[in-house]
Motif scaffolding. Structure first.
Motif, short mmCIF file in Angstrom:
data_model
loop_
_atom_site.label_atom_id
_atom_site.label_comp_id
_atom_site.label_asym_id
_atom_site.label_seq_id
_atom_site.Cartn_x
_atom_site.Cartn_y
_atom_site.Cartn_z
N ALA A 40 0.83 -1.21 0.00
CA ALA A 40 0.00 0.00 0.00
C ALA A 40 0.86 1.26 0.00
O ALA A 40 0.59 2.22 -0.72
N GLY A 41 1.90 1.27 0.83
CA GLY A 41 2.68 2.48 0.99
C GLY A 41 3.89 2.59 0.09
O GLY A 41 4.27 3.66 -0.33
N GLY A 42 4.53 1.46 -0.23
CA GLY A 42 5.73 1.50 -1.04
C GLY A 42 6.86 2.23 -0.34
O GLY A 42 6.83 2.48 0.86
N LEU A 43 7.87 2.58 -1.11
CA LEU A 43 9.02 3.31 -0.59
C LEU A 43 9.11 4.68 -1.27
O LEU A 43 10.20 5.18 -1.53
N CYS A 44 7.95 5.28 -1.55
CA CYS A 44 7.93 6.51 -2.35
C CYS A 44 8.76 7.62 -1.72
O CYS A 44 9.53 8.30 -2.40
N GLY A 45 8.61 7.84 -0.41
CA GLY A 45 9.38 8.91 0.23
C GLY A 45 10.87 8.67 0.15
O GLY A 45 11.65 9.61 -0.08
N GLY A 46 11.29 7.42 0.31
CA GLY A 46 12.71 7.11 0.21
C GLY A 46 13.23 7.31 -1.19
O GLY A 46 14.35 7.82 -1.39
N MET A 47 12.43 6.96 -2.20
CA MET A 47 12.85 7.14 -3.59
C MET A 47 12.90 8.62 -3.96
O MET A 47 13.80 9.06 -4.69
N VAL A 48 11.95 9.41 -3.45
CA VAL A 48 11.95 10.85 -3.71
C VAL A 48 13.19 11.50 -3.11
O VAL A 48 13.90 12.27 -3.77
N PHE A 49 13.46 11.22 -1.84
CA PHE A 49 14.63 11.81 -1.20
C PHE A 49 15.92 11.33 -1.86
O PHE A 49 16.85 12.11 -2.06
N ALA A 50 15.99 10.04 -2.21
CA ALA A 50 17.20 9.51 -2.85
C ALA A 50 17.41 10.14 -4.22
O ALA A 50 18.55 10.46 -4.60
N ALA A 51 16.34 10.33 -4.99
CA ALA A 51 16.47 10.97 -6.30
C ALA A 51 17.00 12.38 -6.16
O ALA A 51 17.85 12.83 -6.95
N MET A 52 16.52 13.09 -5.15
CA MET A 52 17.00 14.45 -4.88
C MET A 52 18.48 14.41 -4.48
O MET A 52 19.28 15.24 -4.94
N ASP A 53 18.86 13.44 -3.65
CA ASP A 53 20.26 13.29 -3.24
C ASP A 53 21.17 13.06 -4.45
O ASP A 53 22.23 13.68 -4.58
N TYR A 54 20.74 12.15 -5.33
CA TYR A 54 21.55 11.84 -6.51
C TYR A 54 21.66 13.07 -7.41
O TYR A 54 22.73 13.35 -7.96
N TRP A 55 20.56 13.79 -7.59
CA TRP A 55 20.57 14.97 -8.46
C TRP A 55 21.49 16.05 -7.91
O TRP A 55 22.28 16.65 -8.65
N LEU A 56 21.42 16.28 -6.60
CA LEU A 56 22.25 17.33 -6.00
C LEU A 56 23.74 17.01 -6.09
O LEU A 56 24.57 17.92 -6.21
N THR A 57 24.09 15.73 -6.02
CA THR A 57 25.50 15.34 -6.06
C THR A 57 25.99 15.08 -7.49
O THR A 57 27.16 14.78 -7.69
N GLY A 58 25.08 15.20 -8.46
CA GLY A 58 25.48 14.99 -9.86
C GLY A 58 25.73 13.55 -10.23
O GLY A 58 26.36 13.27 -11.26
N ARG A 59 25.22 12.62 -9.42
CA ARG A 59 25.43 11.21 -9.72
C ARG A 59 24.31 10.68 -10.61
O ARG A 59 23.17 11.12 -10.53
N GLU A 60 24.65 9.74 -11.47
CA GLU A 60 23.66 9.11 -12.33
C GLU A 60 22.72 8.26 -11.48
O GLU A 60 23.17 7.51 -10.61
N PRO A 61 21.41 8.38 -11.71
CA PRO A 61 20.47 7.56 -10.92
C PRO A 61 20.60 6.09 -11.27
O PRO A 61 20.95 5.73 -12.41
#
Length: 229
Positions: A40-61
């Motif tokens: 029901a809940g998934g890991l959406c919040g973790g994926m959102v925060f991780a995507a932001m982390d990767y984007w800010l550090t310039g790393r490929e997702p």
């Protein structure tokens, strides 16, 4: 206006928010232990925060879905916990779940008095200016999306998180472009609303991966960067 360079097709993860049905983590909340990371809940919040982390550090997702126990999987779960901001963040979701869509009013001496502000007013008048300010500065914004009307703490898992990265306005019509982990690398995922009468219940339109669940309102989720492992 758009955040500087973020696009789901480039910076979202190549896998969607589909994980094993058992809870990935059990979090203590003011309402007792809550299993997060289930179907029901998934890991959406973790994926959102991780995507932001990767984007800010310039790393490929990442392109491959990590198995349970993998360091990247553990990172997503850790960021999921961060995204809930226990206990204050959980309490905010619960409060919003319990509120009406439009304002509650009553007549006092013949005058209409606002008793309680609803989700529509809180979204448009309180949360949207903060979200817009970040987007105008070039920063994507994690959003908590409330999808249920309930006083049952177990229904907290039915709410959602997405990452706003752009918006467009046409008069009072607002379109917010978001990265939705449930839909993956798509640049056409949006939440739309008319902001002209926020005291009344707003009919949000969206194409998020929520099944039949509606969007009742959304708020800015506080984010602190973390370097991916």
């Amino acid at each position: 206006m758009a955040a500087d360079g973020f696009l789901p097709t480039k910076h979202g993860f190549a896998f969607t928010n589909a994980w094993p049905q058992q809870p990935a983590v059990v979090v203590p909340t003011p309402f007792g232990e809550l299993g997060l990371g289930n179907a029901a809940g998934g890991l959406c919040g973790g994926m959102v925060f991780a995507a932001m982390d990767y984007w800010l550090t310039g790393r490929e997702p990442a392109t491959a879905r990590p198995p349970a126990g993998d360091p990247f999987y553990r990172f997503i779960v850790a960021r999921l916990i961060d995204s809930w901001h226990v206990p204050a963040g959980v309490a905010q979701y619960y409060q919003w779940m319990s509120l009406p869509d439009g304002d509650n009013t009553m007549k006092v001496f013949g005058r209409q008095v606002i008793v309680e502000r609803g989700l529509s007013w809180r979204t448009v008048r309180v949360q949207w200016p903060q979200i817009k300010r970040d987007l105008d500065r070039g920063l994507p914004v994690p959003l908590g999306v409330v999808t249920v009307a309930s006083r049952n703490p177990k229904d907290l898992a039915f709410n959602h998180q997405v990452l706003a990265y752009a918006y467009e306005t046409d008069g009072s019509r607002l379109t917010v472009r978001v990265y939705d982990p449930n839909r993956g690398r798509r640049d056409d995922t949006t939440i739309e609303l008319d902001t002209s009468a926020p005291a009344k219940a707003i009919a949000f339109t969206h194409n998020l991966g929520l099944g039949a669940r509606p969007v009742r309102g959304f708020f800015r989720v506080a984010y602190t960067p973390r370097k991916p492992d």
